[in-house]
Structures are given as structure tokens and as C-alpha cells.
Design a protein around this motif. Sequence first.
Motif, mmCIF file in Angstrom:
data_model
loop_
_atom_site.group_PDB
_atom_site.id
_atom_site.type_symbol
_atom_site.label_atom_id
_atom_site.label_comp_id
_atom_site.label_asym_id
_atom_site.label_seq_id
_atom_site.Cartn_x
_atom_site.Cartn_y
_atom_site.Cartn_z
ATOM 1 N N LEU A 96 0.899 -1.210 0.074
ATOM 2 C CA LEU A 96 -0.110 -0.024 0.129
ATOM 3 C C LEU A 96 0.746 1.238 0.010
ATOM 4 C CD1 LEU A 96 -2.466 -1.076 2.615
ATOM 5 C CD2 LEU A 96 -2.925 -0.749 0.164
ATOM 6 N N LYS A 97 0.388 2.383 -0.447
ATOM 7 C CA LYS A 97 1.142 3.472 -0.684
ATOM 8 C C LYS A 97 0.917 4.256 0.571
ATOM 9 C CE LYS A 97 0.652 4.425 -5.695
ATOM 10 N NZ LYS A 97 0.175 5.465 -6.592
ATOM 11 N N PHE A 98 2.031 5.315 1.061
ATOM 12 C CA PHE A 98 1.948 6.051 2.114
ATOM 13 C C PHE A 98 1.262 7.109 1.672
ATOM 14 C CE2 PHE A 98 3.810 9.439 4.384
ATOM 15 C CZ PHE A 98 3.372 9.337 5.770
ATOM 16 N N THR A 99 0.279 7.892 2.178
ATOM 17 C CA THR A 99 -0.489 8.729 1.922
ATOM 18 C C THR A 99 -0.725 9.813 2.916
ATOM 19 O OG1 THR A 99 -2.611 8.102 2.137
ATOM 20 C CG2 THR A 99 -1.659 7.568 -0.102
ATOM 21 N N LYS A 100 -0.924 11.166 2.803
ATOM 22 C CA LYS A 100 -1.393 11.847 3.668
ATOM 23 C C LYS A 100 -2.514 11.691 4.253
ATOM 24 C CE LYS A 100 -0.071 15.684 5.988
ATOM 25 N NZ LYS A 100 0.879 16.041 6.671
ATOM 26 N N GLN A 101 -3.579 11.228 3.815
ATOM 27 C CA GLN A 101 -4.773 10.704 4.374
ATOM 28 C C GLN A 101 -4.459 9.729 5.295
ATOM 29 O OE1 GLN A 101 -4.137 11.324 0.872
ATOM 30 N NE2 GLN A 101 -5.759 12.349 0.108
ATOM 31 N N ARG A 102 -3.827 8.487 4.946
ATOM 32 C CA ARG A 102 -3.328 7.481 5.683
ATOM 33 C C ARG A 102 -2.893 8.058 7.092
ATOM 34 N NH1 ARG A 102 -2.526 3.670 0.826
ATOM 35 N NH2 ARG A 102 -4.351 2.725 0.993
ATOM 36 N N GLU A 103 -1.868 9.085 6.753
ATOM 37 C CA GLU A 103 -1.044 9.508 7.853
ATOM 38 C C GLU A 103 -1.938 10.408 8.758
ATOM 39 O OE1 GLU A 103 2.699 12.392 8.886
ATOM 40 O OE2 GLU A 103 1.979 12.404 6.968
ATOM 41 N N VAL A 104 -2.669 11.197 8.369
ATOM 42 C CA VAL A 104 -3.563 11.797 9.319
ATOM 43 C C VAL A 104 -4.218 11.166 10.364
ATOM 44 C CG1 VAL A 104 -3.375 14.152 8.258
ATOM 45 C CG2 VAL A 104 -5.308 12.524 7.621
ATOM 46 N N VAL A 105 -4.750 9.885 9.675
ATOM 47 C CA VAL A 105 -5.462 9.012 10.644
ATOM 48 C C VAL A 105 -4.543 8.703 11.747
ATOM 49 C CG1 VAL A 105 -6.432 6.454 10.536
ATOM 50 C CG2 VAL A 105 -7.221 8.043 8.620
ATOM 51 N N LEU A 106 -3.470 8.083 11.353
ATOM 52 C CA LEU A 106 -2.367 7.801 12.591
ATOM 53 C C LEU A 106 -2.257 8.806 13.410
ATOM 54 C CD1 LEU A 106 -0.614 5.371 13.664
ATOM 55 C CD2 LEU A 106 1.185 6.599 12.103
ATOM 56 N N LYS A 107 -2.018 10.114 12.784
ATOM 57 C CA LYS A 107 -1.441 11.361 13.663
ATOM 58 C C LYS A 107 -2.903 11.540 14.505
ATOM 59 C CE LYS A 107 0.126 16.028 13.180
ATOM 60 N NZ LYS A 107 0.389 17.104 12.063
ATOM 61 N N THR A 108 -3.917 11.684 13.995
ATOM 62 C CA THR A 108 -5.020 12.001 14.971
ATOM 63 C C THR A 108 -5.237 11.146 16.147
ATOM 64 O OG1 THR A 108 -6.276 13.176 13.136
ATOM 65 C CG2 THR A 108 -7.502 12.513 14.990
ATOM 66 N N LEU A 109 -5.166 9.759 15.866
ATOM 67 C CA LEU A 109 -5.193 8.801 17.132
ATOM 68 C C LEU A 109 -4.021 9.061 17.947
ATOM 69 C CD1 LEU A 109 -5.922 5.446 14.959
ATOM 70 C CD2 LEU A 109 -7.571 6.746 16.617
ATOM 71 N N TYR A 110 -2.922 9.545 17.594
ATOM 72 C CA TYR A 110 -1.822 9.675 18.456
ATOM 73 C C TYR A 110 -1.895 10.999 19.187
ATOM 74 C CZ TYR A 110 2.827 10.818 20.142
ATOM 75 O OH TYR A 110 4.008 10.958 20.994
ATOM 76 N N GLU A 111 -2.635 11.958 18.387
ATOM 77 C CA GLU A 111 -2.693 13.345 19.239
ATOM 78 C C GLU A 111 -3.725 13.464 20.161
ATOM 79 O OE1 GLU A 111 -2.294 16.390 16.036
ATOM 80 O OE2 GLU A 111 -0.167 16.183 15.971
ATOM 81 N N LYS A 112 -4.920 12.727 19.718
ATOM 82 C CA LYS A 112 -6.015 12.837 20.552
ATOM 83 C C LYS A 112 -6.371 11.816 21.474
ATOM 84 C CE LYS A 112 -7.455 16.460 18.204
ATOM 85 N NZ LYS A 112 -7.354 17.665 18.800
#
Length: 155
Positions: free
Chosen positions: A25-41
Motif C-alpha cells: 500500500l502507498k503511504f499517503t497524507k490521508q493515511r498519515e492523518v488517521v494515525l496522527k489524529t489517533l496519536y494526538e487525541k
Amino acid sequence: MSTFENLEYNSLLSNFKELLKNNSLKFTKQREVVLKTLYEKDEHFTPEDLYIFLRSTYPELNIGIATVYRTLNLLEESLMVTSISFGVAGKKFELANKPHHDHMICKNCGLIIEFQNDKIEQLQLEIAQANHFTITSHLMQLRGLCKECAKNSKH
């Protein structure tokens, strides 16, 4: 973010990129923000709640609900994310990088209260030992009514 948080997130992000690569699978900004949001919230998100949050926070990304579902499922399969099942109401997800904790879940409003209790943890070990059982993991979910719902149900 503090330096420690940056290191922790960068390590998490690196693991995520490797996971995507291993699954072709490709690394995309959309996938990254899913991870980032789970990390930050520090919240438990349904896929729908996460999707709504991401659409309002990152309107320029044009993220789809399918991307949120697929990313959460991939993260859960890889044990980077855990979920709490609400039966037909679906699941709520949280990042699995927190120290062990258990959950109290209001069956009326869905409020989730996290807790950790050393006495309960010790008692579980003693019970397992008495039964010649080795615990490799566990999940405790106490279901009932939160303070507000209990108060409102008495009227």
C-alpha cells in the motif's frame, strides 16, 4: 510536541510506513492523518467520528470514509490500534501505545472511562497462577451506567 513525543511519533510513523509497504500500500497524507489524529487525541473514535473530524480538520485532503475504515482495520490487525466493540453499533478505536488500562463503558450514552487498578491486575495473576494458567493478554470492559445516565434514569 515535546522531543520525546516527536521521537515516539516518528517511531510510530516509521512502523506505519513499513506496515503499508509490507501490505503493498502507498503511504499517503490521508493515511498519515488517521494515525496522527489517533496519536494526538486521547479519545476513542468510531470510524465515522474520525472521518467527520478529519474532513473538518483537513478539508483540503479529500479523505474518504473507506480510507478511514481500511486504515483502522490495517492498524488493528497489526496491533498498533485497539478497539472496543459496541455490537451492532460498531467499534471505537484508540492507539495501542498507552500503558495497559481497562474500560468502563456506559451502555446508555457510550461514555468510556479508562482506569487502571493494581489490585485487580494482581488478583488476575493470582487466579491464573492458582489455575496453572499463563495470561498472555486480557481485556476488561465493565458495562453499566455513567453518573449522568444513572441520575437521569431515576427520574
